[in-house]
Design a protein around this motif. Structure first.
Motif, short mmCIF file in Angstrom:
data_model
loop_
_atom_site.label_atom_id
_atom_site.label_comp_id
_atom_site.label_asym_id
_atom_site.label_seq_id
_atom_site.Cartn_x
_atom_site.Cartn_y
_atom_site.Cartn_z
N ASP A 179 -10.35 14.23 6.48
CA ASP A 179 -10.64 13.20 7.57
C ASP A 179 -10.29 11.78 6.72
N ARG A 238 -11.08 7.01 2.81
CA ARG A 238 -11.51 5.73 2.57
C ARG A 238 -12.82 5.63 1.89
N THR A 287 -10.42 5.16 13.76
CA THR A 287 -10.21 4.75 12.25
C THR A 287 -11.07 3.51 12.01
N MET A 288 -11.74 2.94 12.41
CA MET A 288 -12.39 1.92 12.09
C MET A 288 -14.08 2.25 11.75
N PRO A 289 -14.75 1.67 10.86
CA PRO A 289 -15.82 2.08 10.63
C PRO A 289 -16.85 1.99 11.79
N LEU A 329 6.11 6.01 6.98
CA LEU A 329 4.79 5.79 7.28
C LEU A 329 3.81 6.60 8.04
N ASP A 358 -6.17 6.62 19.36
CA ASP A 358 -6.02 6.69 17.71
C ASP A 358 -6.17 5.39 17.28
N ARG A 393 0.85 -1.36 0.00
CA ARG A 393 0.18 0.06 0.06
C ARG A 393 0.98 1.38 -0.04
N ARG A 438 -16.68 10.33 16.01
CA ARG A 438 -15.94 9.12 16.31
C ARG A 438 -14.68 9.40 17.70
N ARG A 439 -14.01 10.40 17.33
CA ARG A 439 -13.09 10.51 18.21
C ARG A 439 -13.73 10.93 19.65
N GLN A 474 -7.89 3.71 -3.19
CA GLN A 474 -6.48 3.60 -3.80
C GLN A 474 -6.35 2.45 -4.39
N ASP A 513 -17.18 12.65 9.71
CA ASP A 513 -17.87 12.63 10.98
C ASP A 513 -17.14 14.07 11.63
N THR A 540 -8.14 -1.33 5.11
CA THR A 540 -7.53 -0.01 5.32
C THR A 540 -6.62 0.58 4.23
N THR A 541 -6.46 1.92 4.42
CA THR A 541 -5.78 2.73 3.68
C THR A 541 -4.26 2.94 4.14
N CYS A 564 -7.78 -4.17 10.55
CA CYS A 564 -7.08 -3.78 9.24
C CYS A 564 -7.81 -4.41 8.13
N MET A 619 -3.01 5.53 5.44
CA MET A 619 -3.30 6.54 6.75
C MET A 619 -3.60 5.61 7.84
N GLN A 620 -4.36 4.52 7.79
CA GLN A 620 -4.77 3.88 8.92
C GLN A 620 -3.70 2.82 9.67
N MET A 621 -2.93 2.49 8.43
CA MET A 621 -1.84 1.48 8.79
C MET A 621 -0.86 1.79 10.12
N ARG A 622 -0.70 2.83 10.15
CA ARG A 622 0.22 3.21 11.58
C ARG A 622 -0.73 3.29 12.67
N GLN A 623 -1.79 3.57 12.46
CA GLN A 623 -2.85 3.43 13.74
C GLN A 623 -3.01 1.83 13.71
#
Lengths: 140, 549
Positions: free
Chosen positions: A123, A128, B241-243, A110, B237, A101, B306-307, A133, B363, B157-158, B154, B160-164
């Motif tokens: 956001d 997403r 990031t989850m739905p 990262l 964090d 990715r 969400r946060r 992507q 959100d 995920t995109t 996971c 962006m969300q990988m690191r979280q």
């Protein structure tokens, strides 16, 4: 024997924590795996010394002689190894997915800009939902 | 009810999960299997609850099944006591509700393929954590639950969300390693991992002092699973990031499993040791204060729905941990009551957030507004759930909070700490109300945002609202019939504080005289009295010293 094992456990924990603090995801993953092995060894170290004991296998009589080592820590470790194996498989596949990715396995690259601290940035959800992507199908 | 049926709590989700992996190409078959399994699970949970409370056994009975008929300390014990039965029932209801919601609201990228299988395996891990009777199986249950949660986190995920995701996965992996290490150490010192036997040993005072570091390690492990102060940093964090459907499930279930294990370990198993009262409980209490207050401050300062909701999980967990630390019968009962309502209400709020996102496309509160005018039903449901979370009187958050604050106000061993905690609890309630009003004001009440005005009515809207409505009705019943729920919670608390029934059911009735003898020599109440005496003696000593010069 126990002292030696305990020292080895300490060494393994030390090395794995050093690797966990690294910047590359590969080193972090290896650190986690090593930590798991250290924990397994710690369970052995916490059980009694095996010197002068028999393996926990019943003889022809089918009755324990009292000289066998305690089989329970070994059963625990066996289970922990199997679970650790599943976890390792998951972490490695997550690494591959991350590379596909993002084309990086460096934790700083990262990270990029933190979506939580940048109010102007779109956001994560929106990204997403609307900007799918393309995922390359193979790793080079 | 045949006690051996309780293994079905693990077997049903496992079978459905494996079947769903095989069926991953056939979506409707998957949904059918999952729905059937969830319904069976809920029915079984309610049956168990009634069997434990009013059925053949006397109120507060314990159902025990030994796997493979190996006698207790050697084999794998599966046991359901009232606390487990309550948790299993609420889990069953919440999991079923979230699944119905996810069927219509989760984008295909998440819900296709393996989502249904992993969902069942997550339920298997959670159920196993509730029914297991030994510490090592608790570790295995945690691992199953966490591995499934990593996968759900996971899914789709995109970058962006990988690191979280890494944060969540790595921190949980490390705390799991600590868990298995402390299991091994506790076995090394006590020679058993069976919960009932460990409880009996701590009642008899035969757990050696060297086991204390391992027990403290368990506190760290469960504290981080629960997201208690100061080891909560992974939660704010990763959850947003989850739905919303998955986020709601996680915040409803996973942290509560941590609270449950804390009650099981530090109230039942090791709670009988004086060292726990002197050493661990103050730590838990201080941590609870920090968790409640700092958590809600984080929620007030963020501006994503969400946060806000995710950080609220932390502050609400603080109330439950407070009950664990107070360790009186009413405090534990209040914790159980609070867990019941929080699992339902928090999940409901996340599901509401999901529908709000369908209107606004995001959100972020800046881009939302006027949803109340577009969708009055959603607004009404959100309003009830939000006020329940804040704890306004007729609603479900109120009785639990009232009892907890009362108990900390009259907390004998450390009166000053009790006053501070009661004040923090009240302040946290107020700030919770403020942050909920923030979502209400910006999201539902203010001028209609352009995105909201033009958005089409989301697809699958009616089933989603019906699910949310059913959960809200459940939450309302906790508030309106609080007396009944409290009765149930008190039986659960009494069984945990006085584990005679549990030990006798697991290890055999012939041990009853021994348990009674151990209780004579030092019940929890006697320990509190002893601590009081020690405090009084210390006070007297210090005052004497002051007089002398």
């Amino acid at each position: 024997m126990i002292l030696l094992t305990a020292l080895t456990v300490g060494l393994i924990f030390g090395v794995s924590i050093y690797m966990l603090l690294g910047k590359e995801l590969k080193s972090i993953a290896m650190g986690v795996f090593l930590l798991g092995h250290g924990a397994n060894l710690a369970i052995i170290a916490a059980s009694e010394s095996p010197i002068g004991k028999l393996p926990p296998v019943l003889g022809a009589s089918g009755q324990p002689t009292g000289a066998e080592v305690d089989p329970l820590p070994q059963a625990l470790i066996l289970t922990a190894i199997v679970i650790g194996f599943a976890v390792q498989a998951f972490v490695l596949s997550l690494l591959v997915l991350t590379w596909r990715r993002t084309r990086t396995v460096d934790i700083d690259e990262l990270a990029g800009p933190d979506p939580a601290t940048q109010p102007q940035h779109k956001d994560a959800t929106t990204t997403r939902m609307h900007e799918e992507q393309p995922v390359p199908t193979s790793t080079p | 009810m045949n006690p051996h049926l309780i293994i079905l709590f693990v077997a049903i989700p496992m079978a459905a999960g494996v079947l769903n992996i095989a069926l991953h190409r056939f979506k409707s078959a998957q949904k059918l299997v999952a729905c059937g399994a969830l319904m069976a699970n809920l029915a079984l949970a309610l049956w168990t609850l009634s069997a434990v409370y009013i059925g053949e056994t006397q109120p507060g009975g314990v159902l025990v099944s030994q796997m493979g008929n190996w006698p207790a300390p050697y084999g794998i014990t599966v046991a359901v006591d009232p606390l487990s039965a309550v948790m299993l029932s609420v889990t069953g209801a919440v999991v079923f509700g979230v699944y119905l919601y996810a069927l219509t609201q989760l984008p295909d990228r998440f819900s296709g393929g393996y989502f249904h299988a992993i969902y069942m395996l997550l339920l298997m891990g959670v159920n196993w954590a509730f029914v297991t009777g030994d510490l090592f199986n608790l570790f295995v249950a945690f691992e199953i639950m966490l591995l499934s949660s990593y996968v759900l986190l996971c899914l789709g995920t995109t970058a962006m969300q990988m690191r979280q995701a890494y944060k969540y996965v790595l921190l949980n992996l490390i705390s799991s390693t600590l868990f298995v290490t402390s299991c091994g150490m506790i076995y090394g010192h006590t020679g058993t991992l069976n919960m009932a036997e460990l409880t009996l040993m701590s009642m008899q005072g035969t757990i050696p002092a060297e086991a204390m570091p391992a027990i403290m390690l368990l506190l760290i492990v469960f504290g981080s699973k629960t997201a208690a102060f100061p080891i909560w940093y992974w939660l704010p964090d990763s959850y947003p990031t989850m739905p919303p459907a998955i986020g709601g499930l996680f915040s409803g279930l996973l942290t509560k499993v941590g609270v449950y294990t804390m009650i099981r370990t530090f109230t039942m198993m090791f709670g009988q040791m004086p060292a726990i009262h002197d050493l661990v409980m103050p730590i838990i209490l201080v941590s609870a204060g920090g968790t409640m207050f700092l958590g809600v401050i984080g929620a007030v300062s963020s501006s994503n729905v969400r946060r806000i909701l995710a950080i609220h999980v932390i502050s609400q967990v603080g109330y439950m941990v407070l009950g664990v630390g107070l360790a009186t019968e009413f405090a534990i009962a209040a914790t159980v009551l609070y867990m019941i309502q929080h699992m339902i209400v928090k999940t409901t709020l996340f599901l509401c957030c999901g529908v709000m996102e369908r209107y606004g496309g995001t959100d972020r509160l800046d881009n939302l507004g006027g949803i109340g005018r577009r969708d009055a039903w959603l607004a009404a449901l959100f309003f009830i759930a939000a006020l329940s979370l804040a704890g306004l009187p007729p609603l479900s958050g109120f009785p639990g909070k009232l009892l907890l604050i009362q108990q900390s106000f009259f907390f004998d061993p450390y009166p000053r700490l009790g006053y501070v905690l009661a004040a923090l609890g009240l302040a946290t309630s107020l700030l919770t109300l403020l942050s909920m009003l923030k979502i209400w004001g910006y999201g539902f009440w203010s001028k209609t945002a352009p995105a909201v005005a033009t958005a089409p009515r989301p697809s699958g809207h009616l089933p989603a609202l019906a699910t949310i409505g059913a959960l809200v009705v459940l939450a309302l019943s906790v508030g309106l019939a609080a007396g009944q729920y409290l009765k149930v919670a008190r039986v659960a608390a009494r069984n945990v504080l006085d584990p005679t029934e549990y030990i006798a059911a697991v290890l055999g009735d012939h041990l009853r005289p021994q348990i009674a003898a151990a209780k004579e020599s030092g019940t929890p109440d006697a320990l509190v009295a002893a601590a009081d005496d020690a405090m009084a003696a210390a006070d007297a000593g210090s005052s004497v010293k002051e007089v002398q010069p």
